[in-house]
Design a protein around this motif. Structure first.
Motif, PDB file in Angstrom:
ATOM      1  N   HIS A 108     -11.618  38.550  17.349  1.00 51.94           N
ATOM      2  CA  HIS A 108     -10.562  39.524  17.641  1.00 51.94           C
ATOM      3  C   HIS A 108     -11.163  40.799  18.236  1.00 51.94           C
ATOM      4  CE1 HIS A 108      -7.401  37.782  14.604  1.00 51.94           C
ATOM      5  NE2 HIS A 108      -7.980  36.850  15.337  1.00 51.94           N
ATOM      6  N   LEU A 109     -12.238  41.274  17.616  1.00 51.20           N
ATOM      7  CA  LEU A 109     -12.864  42.511  18.093  1.00 51.20           C
ATOM      8  C   LEU A 109     -13.424  42.346  19.506  1.00 51.20           C
ATOM      9  CD1 LEU A 109     -14.744  43.797  14.885  1.00 51.20           C
ATOM     10  CD2 LEU A 109     -12.345  44.086  15.533  1.00 51.20           C
ATOM     11  N   PHE A 110     -13.931  41.153  19.809  1.00 50.77           N
ATOM     12  CA  PHE A 110     -14.451  40.895  21.169  1.00 50.77           C
ATOM     13  C   PHE A 110     -13.334  40.961  22.207  1.00 50.77           C
ATOM     14  CE2 PHE A 110     -18.529  39.616  19.482  1.00 50.77           C
ATOM     15  CZ  PHE A 110     -19.402  39.847  20.540  1.00 50.77           C
ATOM     16  N   ILE A 111     -12.132  40.525  21.847  1.00 50.45           N
ATOM     17  CA  ILE A 111     -10.999  40.617  22.776  1.00 50.45           C
ATOM     18  C   ILE A 111     -10.686  42.094  23.036  1.00 50.45           C
ATOM     19  CG2 ILE A 111      -8.503  40.215  23.019  1.00 50.45           C
ATOM     20  CD1 ILE A 111      -8.948  37.499  21.588  1.00 50.45           C
ATOM     21  N   GLU A 112     -10.647  42.893  21.964  1.00 56.31           N
ATOM     22  CA  GLU A 112     -10.373  44.325  22.123  1.00 56.31           C
ATOM     23  C   GLU A 112     -11.467  45.017  22.938  1.00 56.31           C
ATOM     24  OE1 GLU A 112      -9.672  48.327  19.387  1.00 56.31           O
ATOM     25  OE2 GLU A 112      -9.233  46.351  18.521  1.00 56.31           O
ATOM     26  N   GLN A 113     -12.722  44.719  22.623  1.00 54.70           N
ATOM     27  CA  GLN A 113     -13.849  45.329  23.347  1.00 54.70           C
ATOM     28  C   GLN A 113     -13.820  44.939  24.829  1.00 54.70           C
ATOM     29  OE1 GLN A 113     -15.778  47.671  22.546  1.00 54.70           O
ATOM     30  NE2 GLN A 113     -17.972  47.278  22.704  1.00 54.70           N
ATOM     31  N   SER A 114     -13.490  43.698  25.097  1.00 52.45           N
ATOM     32  CA  SER A 114     -13.430  43.213  26.488  1.00 52.45           C
ATOM     33  C   SER A 114     -12.358  43.954  27.280  1.00 52.45           C
ATOM     34  CB  SER A 114     -13.140  41.710  26.517  1.00 52.45           C
ATOM     35  OG  SER A 114     -14.174  41.000  25.874  1.00 52.45           O
ATOM     36  N   LEU A 115     -11.201  44.152  26.674  1.00 47.43           N
ATOM     37  CA  LEU A 115     -10.125  44.890  27.359  1.00 47.43           C
ATOM     38  C   LEU A 115     -10.545  46.334  27.616  1.00 47.43           C
ATOM     39  CD1 LEU A 115      -7.068  43.331  25.543  1.00 47.43           C
ATOM     40  CD2 LEU A 115      -7.256  43.543  28.026  1.00 47.43           C
ATOM     41  N   GLN A 116     -11.305  46.889  26.670  1.00 50.08           N
ATOM     42  CA  GLN A 116     -11.813  48.263  26.807  1.00 50.08           C
ATOM     43  C   GLN A 116     -12.682  48.388  28.061  1.00 50.08           C
ATOM     44  OE1 GLN A 116     -11.253  50.897  24.701  1.00 50.08           O
ATOM     45  NE2 GLN A 116     -12.595  52.247  25.852  1.00 50.08           N
ATOM     46  N   TYR A 117     -13.454  47.326  28.352  1.00 54.25           N
ATOM     47  CA  TYR A 117     -14.395  47.374  29.482  1.00 54.25           C
ATOM     48  C   TYR A 117     -13.904  46.578  30.694  1.00 54.25           C
ATOM     49  CZ  TYR A 117     -17.650  49.902  26.564  1.00 54.25           C
ATOM     50  OH  TYR A 117     -18.237  50.872  25.792  1.00 54.25           O
ATOM     51  N   THR A 118     -12.578  46.489  30.847  1.00 56.61           N
ATOM     52  CA  THR A 118     -11.972  45.862  32.026  1.00 56.61           C
ATOM     53  C   THR A 118     -11.131  46.899  32.748  1.00 56.61           C
ATOM     54  OG1 THR A 118     -11.754  43.808  30.763  1.00 56.61           O
ATOM     55  CG2 THR A 118     -10.574  43.900  32.836  1.00 56.61           C
ATOM     56  N   LYS A 119     -11.175  46.895  34.072  1.00 60.85           N
ATOM     57  CA  LYS A 119     -10.330  47.812  34.850  1.00 60.85           C
ATOM     58  C   LYS A 119      -8.859  47.453  34.651  1.00 60.85           C
ATOM     59  CE  LYS A 119     -13.627  48.476  38.651  1.00 60.85           C
ATOM     60  NZ  LYS A 119     -13.925  48.123  40.040  1.00 60.85           N
TER      61      LYS A 119
END
Length: 320
Positions: free
Chosen positions: A211-222
């Motif tokens: 779950h945290l990886f999904i949130e982190q990924s969205l954080q680092y996506t334009k």
């Protein structure tokens, strides 16, 4: 692609890694890192070990031949001693994700791609190798052996990839990328203190790393960027599924969910799907209809061609 090149590179790497394991008190994977580094930049101290072996001339190799030869050696090194996170995304799946990235970014002249759990760099390399535009890759990985193998992967294939050796759920010195690809690590995240920085933290006990990886990924996506995740099929069945669902709908559009063939996995619990999201932005809108499908066996050429036609049809009719 020449299969004999794949086999020759694998045999050379395997023999060199085995020799280094035997003579230099290394594990096979550490030997593989040393052999890969030597192949990229020959050093005198290892010349005796590899002198009698016919060295492959990588100038005559295609990127995919190098990736596959190295992947075979890594798989051999991981056999038997593999922990769950020491897992390589199956080749057919990695190549299919590359195909999907290509379809969503046909108009892009250049792009950046980030894998927050890059492991040996196999998935990231497989995707980069299928894109015709100028691409820069970024990968983050906490395991020191895996990130060294990712470094070899990038160097030998001459791919432009910047790697971060760190806990990927901590802040990264990285501008948001155009796209994210990741085979999500599944399990609990042990650092409860750091988990408090996430919306998707558990209210009590350990939070789910996936779950945290999904949130982190969205954080680092334009804004407007696409994310291609390999997720466990039970992702939306856990005790924190409602929280995840709410978070995703708040920050992203669900674009597609493609279930991989069950025959690829030893048990139902290990089965995975490709989950495609688009990060919300000012001008973004959800597709008319999400791309939902059960993928056939990648070995069934006829069924796979039919599926590719259906995906093409979806782009024409339901994408926007």
């Amino acid at each position: 692609m020449k299969q004999e090149n794949v086999e020759h590179l694998f045999k050379w790497l395997d023999q060199a890694a085995s020799q280094m394991e035997k003579n230099m008190n290394m594990t096979y994977l550490e030997g593989l890192v040393t052999a890969g580094n030597w192949l990229f930049d020959p050093k005198d101290e290892y010349s005796e070990i590899v002198a009698h072996m016919e060295e492959p001339d990588l100038n005559d190799y295609k990127k995919e031949e190098i990736r596959k030869g190295l992947q075979l050696a890594i798989l051999k090194g991981m056999k038997g001693a593999t922990q769950q996170h020491h897992y390589i995304t199956p080749d057919s799946v990695a190549i299919f994700i590359g195909y999907l990235v290509q379809k969503f970014y046909t108009q892009a002249k250049q792009m950046t791609i980030f894998d927050p759990a890059c492991g040996t760099g196999n998935l990231l390399s497989a995707v980069l190798n299928q894109l015709s535009q100028k691409v820069v890759g970024y990968g983050s990985e906490i395991d020191s052996t895996l990130i060294q193998l990712a470094y070899i992967n990038a160097n030998l294939q001459k791919n432009t990839i910047e790697l971060f050796h760190q806990d990927s759920l901590r802040p990264l010195l990285l501008n948001p990328a155009d796209a994210v690809v990741s085979d999500l690590p599944v399990g609990y995240y042990p650092d409860d203190q750091n988990a408090k920085n996430f919306e998707l933290r558990a209210e009590e006990g350990h939070s789910y790393a996936h779950h945290l990886f999904i949130e982190q990924s969205l954080q680092y996506t334009k804004e407007g960027g696409y994310l291609f995740f390999l997720i466990p099929n039970f992702l939306f069945e856990s005790d924190q599924a409602d929280q995840l669902n709410t978070f995703i709908h708040k920050h992203a559009h669900i674009v597609g969910l493609l279930q991989l063939p069950k025959s690829m996995f030893t048990s139902e619990n290990q089965a995975k799907s490709i989950f495609i999201l688009q990060k919300k932005g000012q001008d973004t809108q959800p597709p008319k209809k999400a791309l939902l499908a059960d993928l056939p066996s990648f070995k069934d050429v006829h069924a796979m061609n039919n599926m590719l036609n259906k995906i093409q049809e979806w782009f024409q009719k339901d994408y926007h």
